[in-house]
Scaffold this active site. Structure first.
Site, short mmCIF file in Angstrom:
data_model
loop_
_atom_site.label_atom_id
_atom_site.label_comp_id
_atom_site.label_asym_id
_atom_site.label_seq_id
_atom_site.Cartn_x
_atom_site.Cartn_y
_atom_site.Cartn_z
N LYS A 14 -19.07 74.71 58.48
CA LYS A 14 -19.83 75.95 58.21
C LYS A 14 -21.12 75.53 57.90
O LYS A 14 -21.84 76.47 58.62
CB LYS A 14 -19.19 76.28 56.85
CG LYS A 14 -17.77 76.75 56.45
CD LYS A 14 -17.51 76.96 54.70
CE LYS A 14 -17.63 75.99 53.84
NZ LYS A 14 -16.80 74.72 54.15
N ARG A 89 -16.30 81.55 46.70
CA ARG A 89 -15.04 80.58 46.81
C ARG A 89 -14.14 80.83 45.92
O ARG A 89 -13.10 80.11 45.92
CB ARG A 89 -15.85 79.14 46.53
CG ARG A 89 -15.90 78.31 47.62
CD ARG A 89 -16.67 76.94 47.03
NE ARG A 89 -16.20 75.99 47.77
CZ ARG A 89 -17.19 75.25 48.59
NH1 ARG A 89 -18.51 75.78 48.74
NH2 ARG A 89 -17.02 74.16 49.07
N ARG A 123 -19.28 61.94 58.17
CA ARG A 123 -20.50 63.00 58.13
C ARG A 123 -21.68 62.25 57.78
O ARG A 123 -21.64 61.46 56.80
CB ARG A 123 -20.22 64.06 57.44
CG ARG A 123 -21.40 64.83 57.24
CD ARG A 123 -21.29 66.18 56.29
NE ARG A 123 -20.36 66.31 55.25
CZ ARG A 123 -19.73 67.30 54.66
NH1 ARG A 123 -19.96 68.46 55.09
NH2 ARG A 123 -19.03 67.09 53.70
N ARG A 155 -23.43 61.99 51.73
CA ARG A 155 -23.03 62.67 50.44
C ARG A 155 -22.30 62.02 49.54
O ARG A 155 -21.24 61.28 49.85
CB ARG A 155 -22.44 64.06 50.59
CG ARG A 155 -23.72 65.11 51.06
CD ARG A 155 -22.99 66.35 51.48
NE ARG A 155 -21.73 66.88 50.55
CZ ARG A 155 -21.07 68.14 51.17
NH1 ARG A 155 -21.60 68.90 51.86
NH2 ARG A 155 -20.26 68.61 50.30
N ARG A 166 -10.85 68.44 47.00
CA ARG A 166 -11.62 69.45 47.35
C ARG A 166 -10.56 70.35 48.29
O ARG A 166 -10.92 71.72 48.24
CB ARG A 166 -12.88 68.99 48.55
CG ARG A 166 -13.87 68.55 47.37
CD ARG A 166 -15.04 67.43 48.19
NE ARG A 166 -15.62 68.32 49.24
CZ ARG A 166 -16.50 67.42 50.13
NH1 ARG A 166 -16.43 66.36 49.92
NH2 ARG A 166 -17.08 68.06 51.09
#
Ligand code: AP5
Length: 208
Positions: A14, A89, A123, A155, A166
């Site tokens: 996203k 969400r 990431r 992160r 998650r």
């Protein structure tokens, strides 16, 4: 006015696609994840409250998120439309959003669960400009980040154990939103398990 919702599981791409679509659409990216991370860094009361949920891979309570969005949508750059990334969400968040703006289209990036862990655990981003990269799938260009001042950022919640939580939150609380937006005739699905450029092309075509 065009209000786009980018929808999909954690690590679907996203944020990656929002950055690419900003140039094409001229719309600002409104990422509740980025807003929460900024609040955590600034140690505001919202940040201190949100941190415990984010560290556990759980969703932050709806009212905290809705208040953040209400404030963000009053800003000047949001008046001609925005691109929501990671919001709404839950169904209550979507219902609250409907009272603030009309959603024009929901673009769902579909990626199977088995791809998510490798995407999230590889990431990193540029601490200077926010560009998102991946150790294998989207490496830093040989000449460095396009902003010219790369600093590597990873992160705190990009760990294997947090990703499992998650994903669970996504399937239990967020996936039901698909029906909410399908019923409203706003839901378009794009195959997100492909080359990044191909996905961008499909998303932009869906807007046309
Ligand atoms: P948030 O920051 O929104 O995280 P997320 O939804 O978990 O999504 P990500 O940012 O992890 O993934 P992405 O889809 O943007 O993927 P990306 O482009 O980076 O939320 C974090 C936390 O904040 C939540 O857990 C929750 O606690 C809280 N929160 C936020 N919003 C909330 C809300 N509305 N309500 C309640 N709580 C909220 O891509 C991932 C990686 O894959 C990158 O390395 C990228 O380079 C790579 N990649 C991208 N596309 C491809 C491709 N096609 N092929 C291969 N690799 C790819």
């Amino acid at each position: 006015m065009l209000n786009i919702v980018l929808f999909g599981p954690p690590g679907a791409g996203k944020g990656t696609q929002a950055q690419r679509m900003m140039d094409a659409t001229g719309l600002p990216q409104v990422s509740t994840g980025d807003m929460l991370r900024a609040a955590v860094k600034a140690q505001t009361s919202v940040g201190l409250e949100a941190k415990k949920y984010m560290d556990a891979g759980a969703l932050v309570p709806d009212q905290v998120i809705i208040d953040l969005i209400k404030d963000r949508m009053k800003e000047g750059d949001a008046q001609d439309g925005v691109m929501f990334d990671g919001f709404p969400r839950t169904v209550p968040q979507a219902e609250a959003l409907a009272k603030i703006v009309d959603v024009s289209i929901v673009l769902a990036i579909d990626v199977p669960d088995e791809r998510i862990v490798e995407r999230i655990c590889g990431r990193f981003s540029c601490g200077n400009c926010g560009a998102v990269y991946h150790d294998s799938f989207n490496p830093l260009p040989k000449l460095g980040c396009t902003c010219g001042a790369f600093s590597e950022k990873r992160r705190a919640d990009d760990t294997e154990s947090t990703v499992v939580a998650r994903l669970k939150a996504y399937h239990e609380q967020t996936a039901p939103l698909a029906t909410f937006y399908e019923d409203a005739g706003l839901f378009t699905v794009v195959d997100g398990d492909r080359d990044i450029d191909l996905i961008t092309t499909d998303l932009l075509n869906a807007l046309n």
